[in-house]
Design a protein around this motif. Structure first.
Motif, PDB file in Angstrom:
ATOM      1  N   THR A  98       0.855  -1.328   0.053  1.00 15.26           N
ATOM      2  CA  THR A  98      -0.033   0.167   0.054  1.00 15.26           C
ATOM      3  C   THR A  98       0.837   1.238   0.216  1.00 15.26           C
ATOM      4  OG1 THR A  98      -1.747  -0.967   1.057  1.00 15.26           O
ATOM      5  CG2 THR A  98      -1.612   1.207   1.359  1.00 15.26           C
ATOM      6  N   GLN A  99       1.949   1.188   0.830  1.00 14.16           N
ATOM      7  CA  GLN A  99       2.867   2.315   0.760  1.00 14.16           C
ATOM      8  C   GLN A  99       3.557   2.490  -0.463  1.00 14.16           C
ATOM      9  OE1 GLN A  99       1.746   4.175   3.687  1.00 14.16           O
ATOM     10  NE2 GLN A  99       3.554   5.134   3.049  1.00 14.16           N
ATOM     11  N   VAL A 100       3.890   1.372  -1.089  1.00 11.81           N
ATOM     12  CA  VAL A 100       4.590   1.563  -2.371  1.00 11.81           C
ATOM     13  C   VAL A 100       3.395   2.179  -3.413  1.00 11.81           C
ATOM     14  CG1 VAL A 100       5.211   0.277  -4.456  1.00 11.81           C
ATOM     15  CG2 VAL A 100       6.051  -0.332  -2.210  1.00 11.81           C
ATOM     16  N   PHE A 101       2.237   1.661  -3.450  1.00 10.57           N
ATOM     17  CA  PHE A 101       1.353   2.261  -4.306  1.00 10.57           C
ATOM     18  C   PHE A 101       1.126   3.768  -3.939  1.00 10.57           C
ATOM     19  CE2 PHE A 101       0.557  -1.964  -5.988  1.00 10.57           C
ATOM     20  CZ  PHE A 101      -0.456  -1.755  -6.880  1.00 10.57           C
ATOM     21  N   ARG A 102       0.990   4.182  -2.910  1.00 10.46           N
ATOM     22  CA  ARG A 102       0.661   5.656  -2.329  1.00 10.46           C
ATOM     23  C   ARG A 102       1.627   6.399  -2.824  1.00 10.46           C
ATOM     24  NH1 ARG A 102      -1.811   4.987   3.448  1.00 10.46           N
ATOM     25  NH2 ARG A 102      -3.746   4.323   3.149  1.00 10.46           N
TER      26      ARG A 102
END
Length: 81
Positions: A11-15
């Protein structure tokens, strides 16, 4: 690494890659569900995930993914050593 940990990191990578701090990933999430997820950002997401998790994805693996859940399962298989 647990699935929850993978979802959190992915999720952090996507954000970061998509510049959307509100993005929430679910197993059924696809590119159709995320406005900024297009073919170019898909490549960026793959590279960022490979760097973050310290893994490499094959073209065959990537082509099989139908949703984020399958991506997470692939990461889980590569990091479960």
């Amino acid at each position: 690494m647990t699935k929850e940990e993978i979802y959190s990191r992915l999720t952090q990578v996507f954000r970061e890659a998509l510049e959307d701090d509100t993005l929430k990933l679910r197993p059924e999430t696809t590119a159709d569900d995320v406005d900024a997820w297009d073919s170019l950002s898909h490549v960026q997401l793959i590279v960022a995930a490979e760097q973050d998790f310290g893994v490499r994805f094959t073209s065959r693996e990537i082509m099989k993914w139908r949703n984020v859940g399958e991506w997470v399962e692939c990461i889980e298989g590569k990091t479960s050593n």
